[in-house]
Design an enzyme around this catalytic site. Sequence first.
Site, PDB file in Angstrom:
ATOM      1  N   CYS A   1       0.147   3.695   2.836  1.00  0.00           N
ATOM      2  CA  CYS A   1       0.642   3.109   4.096  1.00  0.00           C
ATOM      3  C   CYS A   1       2.139   3.386   4.244  1.00  0.00           C
ATOM      4  O   CYS A   1       2.610   3.774   5.319  1.00  0.00           O
ATOM      5  CB  CYS A   1       0.400   1.604   4.135  1.00  0.00           C
ATOM      6  SG  CYS A   1      -1.332   1.118   4.084  1.00  0.00           S
TER       7      CYS A   1
ATOM      8  N   CYS B   1       0.828  -1.207   0.000  1.00  0.00           N
ATOM      9  CA  CYS B   1       0.000   0.000   0.000  1.00  0.00           C
ATOM     10  C   CYS B   1       0.865   1.262   0.000  1.00  0.00           C
ATOM     11  O   CYS B   1       1.586   1.527   0.960  1.00  0.00           O
ATOM     12  CB  CYS B   1      -0.910  -0.042   1.228  1.00  0.00           C
ATOM     13  SG  CYS B   1      -1.766   1.487   1.597  1.00  0.00           S
TER      14      CYS B   1
END
Length: 148
Positions: A73, A70
């Site tokens: 993230c 991600c």
Amino acid sequence: MAEPLHIVCPHCQTINRVQAGDLVRAPGCGQCRQPLFTGHPVALDSEAAFDRQVGRSQIPVLVDFWAPWCGPCRMMAPAYEKAAAELEPQVRVAKVDTEAAPALGTRCNVRSIPTLALFVGGREVARQPGALTSPAQIAQWVRAHLPR
């Protein structure tokens, strides 16, 4: 004298009793002798570790639900790391890799990542989907949702 707080060791998961005033003195675990707070997020890689930290700690627990693939993230990770140093020892800062522990993401109804969830007394009290990109932003969000 106030009752001691239960603080779960991030290394061996032992529950330690610590006086609130002693939190700032870098307490160690009575079992494994490792520090109870490291200034870094704790990886919760199993349901048992998650349940122990969230359910048994008597300090708030901030959890970042994330995944290695991600982009947002990874973008938030450095700020989250710095926020851990700022928030501990008043708040346990943890991470759950939803790829390694998908059942936790499902159980906590995480629909997008990154998602921050703040737990107090074993119950979720606040949730923030999406990346917060500065340590100050993360700390401010947490403090705004802590019980008074």
